[in-house]
Design a protein around this motif. Structure first.
Motif, PDB file in Angstrom:
ATOM      1  N   LYS B  19       0.838  -1.195   0.000  1.00  0.00           N
ATOM      2  CA  LYS B  19       0.000   0.000   0.000  1.00  0.00           C
ATOM      3  C   LYS B  19       0.873   1.245   0.000  1.00  0.00           C
ATOM      4  CE  LYS B  19      -4.031  -2.234   1.617  1.00  0.00           C
ATOM      5  NZ  LYS B  19      -4.588  -2.990   2.704  1.00  0.00           N
ATOM      6  N   PRO B  20       0.341   2.394  -0.415  1.00  0.00           N
ATOM      7  CA  PRO B  20       1.189   3.600  -0.540  1.00  0.00           C
ATOM      8  C   PRO B  20       1.662   4.097   0.829  1.00  0.00           C
ATOM      9  CG  PRO B  20      -1.124   4.116  -0.882  1.00  0.00           C
ATOM     10  CD  PRO B  20      -1.039   2.639  -0.858  1.00  0.00           C
ATOM     11  N   THR B  21       2.884   4.627   0.822  1.00  0.00           N
ATOM     12  CA  THR B  21       3.445   5.151   2.072  1.00  0.00           C
ATOM     13  C   THR B  21       3.070   6.614   2.275  1.00  0.00           C
ATOM     14  OG1 THR B  21       5.468   5.644   0.920  1.00  0.00           O
ATOM     15  CG2 THR B  21       5.407   3.594   2.196  1.00  0.00           C
ATOM     16  N   GLN B  22       2.755   7.289   1.171  1.00  0.00           N
ATOM     17  CA  GLN B  22       2.386   8.705   1.311  1.00  0.00           C
ATOM     18  C   GLN B  22       0.865   8.818   1.419  1.00  0.00           C
ATOM     19  OE1 GLN B  22       4.390  11.221   1.950  1.00  0.00           O
ATOM     20  NE2 GLN B  22       5.999   9.642   1.931  1.00  0.00           N
ATOM     21  N   ILE B  23       0.420   9.426   2.483  1.00  0.00           N
ATOM     22  CA  ILE B  23      -1.013   9.568   2.720  1.00  0.00           C
ATOM     23  C   ILE B  23      -1.413  11.003   2.416  1.00  0.00           C
ATOM     24  CG2 ILE B  23      -2.845   9.242   4.411  1.00  0.00           C
ATOM     25  CD1 ILE B  23      -1.201   6.730   3.990  1.00  0.00           C
ATOM     26  N   SER B  24      -2.440  11.146   1.606  1.00  0.00           N
ATOM     27  CA  SER B  24      -2.937  12.517   1.372  1.00  0.00           C
ATOM     28  C   SER B  24      -4.401  12.574   1.784  1.00  0.00           C
ATOM     29  CB  SER B  24      -2.770  12.886  -0.106  1.00  0.00           C
ATOM     30  OG  SER B  24      -3.566  12.046  -0.905  1.00  0.00           O
ATOM     31  N   ARG B  25      -4.671  13.583   2.568  1.00  0.00           N
ATOM     32  CA  ARG B  25      -6.044  13.763   3.064  1.00  0.00           C
ATOM     33  C   ARG B  25      -6.451  15.207   2.876  1.00  0.00           C
ATOM     34  NH1 ARG B  25      -7.711   9.531   6.590  1.00  0.00           N
ATOM     35  NH2 ARG B  25      -7.236   7.763   5.254  1.00  0.00           N
ATOM     36  N   GLU B  26      -7.734  15.428   2.901  1.00  0.00           N
ATOM     37  CA  GLU B  26      -8.229  16.804   2.759  1.00  0.00           C
ATOM     38  C   GLU B  26      -7.721  17.660   3.922  1.00  0.00           C
ATOM     39  OE1 GLU B  26     -12.537  18.250   2.001  1.00  0.00           O
ATOM     40  OE2 GLU B  26     -12.328  16.247   1.079  1.00  0.00           O
ATOM     41  N   ILE B  27      -7.944  17.134   5.114  1.00  0.00           N
ATOM     42  CA  ILE B  27      -7.345  17.759   6.293  1.00  0.00           C
ATOM     43  C   ILE B  27      -6.183  16.867   6.691  1.00  0.00           C
ATOM     44  CG2 ILE B  27      -7.751  18.531   8.673  1.00  0.00           C
ATOM     45  CD1 ILE B  27     -10.795  18.352   7.973  1.00  0.00           C
ATOM     46  N   PRO B  28      -4.966  17.394   6.692  1.00  0.00           N
ATOM     47  CA  PRO B  28      -3.821  16.526   6.998  1.00  0.00           C
ATOM     48  C   PRO B  28      -3.934  15.910   8.401  1.00  0.00           C
ATOM     49  CG  PRO B  28      -3.162  18.845   6.891  1.00  0.00           C
ATOM     50  CD  PRO B  28      -4.544  18.764   6.392  1.00  0.00           C
ATOM     51  N   ILE B  29      -3.472  14.659   8.504  1.00  0.00           N
ATOM     52  CA  ILE B  29      -3.526  13.952   9.787  1.00  0.00           C
ATOM     53  C   ILE B  29      -2.515  14.580  10.738  1.00  0.00           C
ATOM     54  CG2 ILE B  29      -3.149  11.723  10.914  1.00  0.00           C
ATOM     55  CD1 ILE B  29      -3.941  10.427   8.266  1.00  0.00           C
ATOM     56  N   GLU B  30      -2.969  14.833  11.964  1.00  0.00           N
ATOM     57  CA  GLU B  30      -2.082  15.440  12.952  1.00  0.00           C
ATOM     58  C   GLU B  30      -1.462  14.367  13.816  1.00  0.00           C
ATOM     59  OE1 GLU B  30      -3.076  19.194  15.105  1.00  0.00           O
ATOM     60  OE2 GLU B  30      -4.975  18.877  14.035  1.00  0.00           O
ATOM     61  N   ASN B  31      -0.157  14.482  14.004  1.00  0.00           N
ATOM     62  CA  ASN B  31       0.540  13.499  14.844  1.00  0.00           C
ATOM     63  C   ASN B  31       0.983  14.134  16.147  1.00  0.00           C
ATOM     64  OD1 ASN B  31       0.324  11.484  12.961  1.00  0.00           O
ATOM     65  ND2 ASN B  31       2.205  12.132  11.920  1.00  0.00           N
ATOM     66  N   ASP B  32       0.823  13.403  17.212  1.00  0.00           N
ATOM     67  CA  ASP B  32       1.406  13.823  18.494  1.00  0.00           C
ATOM     68  C   ASP B  32       2.439  12.775  18.858  1.00  0.00           C
ATOM     69  OD1 ASP B  32       2.089  14.569  20.988  1.00  0.00           O
ATOM     70  OD2 ASP B  32       0.037  14.914  21.703  1.00  0.00           O
ATOM     71  N   LEU B  33       3.712  13.086  18.525  1.00  0.00           N
ATOM     72  CA  LEU B  33       4.750  12.059  18.658  1.00  0.00           C
ATOM     73  C   LEU B  33       5.073  11.756  20.118  1.00  0.00           C
ATOM     74  CD1 LEU B  33       7.100  12.857  15.729  1.00  0.00           C
ATOM     75  CD2 LEU B  33       5.746  10.809  16.087  1.00  0.00           C
TER      76      LEU B  33
END
Lengths: 199, 306
Positions: B19-33
């Motif tokens: 599956k693709p490694t680059q994810i594109s979304r309308e609202i970018p996914i927010e990460n809390d590392l």
């Protein structure tokens, strides 16, 4: 909301006051002899009169006067099965007022302050539930005020019932023979008339 | 004929497998590392969720995890024997709010307040000090302390104008004791002040708690009232799952057999009735107390005037 009066239980403070005040209307200061025969003061806790001093109990609106030992025996009877015990003084109305019943006549007749004696020809009319008229009046306590609880007796000193004086003793003298002297409240005829509901 | 390689076919096969490694979304996914969490705030496709729930949710969560792992590799990485280690940020993006307010700072003592104002910081005193006269180290206080140097002198000078029986050694010692006592006194006073402040704060907190409890009780009461205010007194209303059952008010009467208390209270009520204090029905009868029935007297005079 008034407390439930179904179960066999002691009276609340307000209920006790209502009963005492009604009794005091007939017996005045003699109320002490009924409630507290040993004369113990409220401050001290006297052990002696525990068995002799009467208690007030309530069952299905009716108020009973009984002594402590009978009360303790009564605990072995299930509350729904217990119908009557001791002496029935009267009952509470739905609005929370206390009404004296014919069962209290013994106590009242013994300690009453004001008494009315009716002539033999007036006994039956009174026992049928009528008021006492001047014509039937045999004797009356000298200083009876108006609207005062009085005990009605026959001329041979047998208590017949009780009621409320319609006039003071002085006013009755001027009254015509058909005028009311005592308003009927309860009479011993009720033992026959209201046999089903009395106890 | 040289066979041509169909790249599109290979690509399709590859995309099927990986599956693709680059994810594109309308609202970018927010990460809390810091918390290793990803937040996908895009709207959910309701139709797909209904028809193919498991796979759809799996897809969505895979994308979020992929995005999180992408971000992990962007962090500064150090190589160790166990493998590469990514350094995570110290603070998380999303701070959960506190349940309770911050605790109030402790009340300062008088000295602490003064020291803060003047910028005096605590400096630990050495127990030993150098005595210039003796040329040796002596304790600041205690046995052979430098604070007792003067009173322990073997010879005292009697100043002019002082009495002959004046004892300079005991006078110096007395002054020292007085200073010490004064200090203790001040210490106690300061403690008292701070204590009173703390007690005041505690009382305020307790009052606030009581108010809140009362508010809660009132709320529950009105909720109860509203529940039994329907035509069927709440009997046929739809209940929520796990809704607590309504508890009625329990009336408590005196015990039937504890008669000594009852006798006592009866006697008390008797006293009250006898004195006529706080009578229940005041309008009963006029007779014994008043010689004149005022109500009747007023009525009769009114009639006679007419």
């Amino acid at each position: 909301m008034s407390p439930s009066r179904v179960a066999w239980r002691p009276l609340t403070e307000d209920e006790t006051r209502a009963v005492f005040e009604k009794l005091a209307n007939y017996v005045g200061k003699n109320l002490v002899h009924i409630i507290n025969p040993s004369g113990a003061s409220s401050k001290e806790d006297v052990e002696d009169d525990e068995d002799t001093a009467p208690l007030l109990r309530l069952q299905k609106d009716k108020v009973f006067l009984l002594n402590t030992s009978i009360n303790n025996l009564a605990t072995s009877v299930a509350r729904p099965n217990l119908i009557s015990l001791g002496q029935c003084l009267g009952k509470f109305t739905k609005s929370g007022k206390f009404k004296l019943g014919i069962g209290s006549l013994d106590v009242l007749a013994r300690w009453a302050r004001y008494k009315v004696w009716v002539k033999p020809n007036g006994e039956l009319p009174f026992l049928y539930g009528n008021h006492v008229v001047k014509a039937h009046l045999g004797r009356i306590t000298e200083d009876t005020p108006e609207h005062q609880g009085v005990v009605v007796l026959s001329m041979s000193d047998i208590p017949l019932g009780f009621g409320v004086s319609a006039r003071s003793t002085v006013d009755t003298r001027k009254l015509d023979p058909t005028g009311l002297v005592v308003f009927h409240q309860a009479d011993v005829g009720e033992y026959l008339r209201d046999e089903d509901t009395l106890f | 004929m040289s066979s041509t390689i169909d790249a599109s076919q290979i690509l399709a096969e590859h995309s099927k497998k990986y599956k693709p490694t680059q994810i594109s979304r309308e609202i970018p996914i927010e990460n809390d590392l810091n918390l290793l969490t990803a937040f996908d705030t895009n709207a959910i496709n309701a139709d797909e969720l209904k028809s193919n729930r498991e796979n759809y949710v799996k897809e969505l969560s895979r994308d979020s995890v992929q995005n999180l792992i992408n971000d992990l590799f962007n962090q500064p990485i150090t190589k160790t024997l166990d493998g590469p280690l990514a350094k995570l940020p110290e603070e998380s993006v999303y701070q959960l709010p506190r349940e309770k307010p911050l605790p109030k700072p402790k009340a300062l003592t008088k000295w602490q307040k003064f020291a803060n104002e003047k910028g005096i910081s605590h400096k630990k005193k050495d127990r030993m000090v150098f005595d210039e006269d003796e040329q040796k180290w002596v304790p600041r206080w205690g046995y052979n302390g430098i604070n007792k140097k003067e009173e322990n002198q073997w010879l005292h000078e009697l100043k002019e104008g002082q009495d002959e029986d004046h004892n300079p050694a005991s006078a110096i010692k007395g002054a020292r004791k007085e200073r010490s006592l004064k200090n203790v006194k001040q210490q106690l006073k300061n403690e008292g002040i701070t204590k009173s402040i703390q007690e005041k704060q505690k009382a305020e907190a307790a009052a606030k708690r009581a108010e809140r409890a009362q508010h809660k009780q009132e709320l529950e009461k009105s909720l109860h009232r509203s529940k039994i205010s329907t035509a069927s007194l709440g009997k046929f209303d739809k209940k929520l799952s796990g809704e607590p059952t309504l508890k009625g008010q329990k009336r408590k009467f005196n015990p039937v057999t504890n008669t000594s208390d009852e006798h006592k209270s009866n006697r008390e009520i008797l006293d009250k009735v006898a004195t006529g204090a706080g009578k229940l029905n005041k309008s009963t009868g006029s007779g014994s107390k008043d010689l004149v029935n005022t109500r009747r007297a007023i009525n009769s005079t009114k009639k006679s005037k007419k």
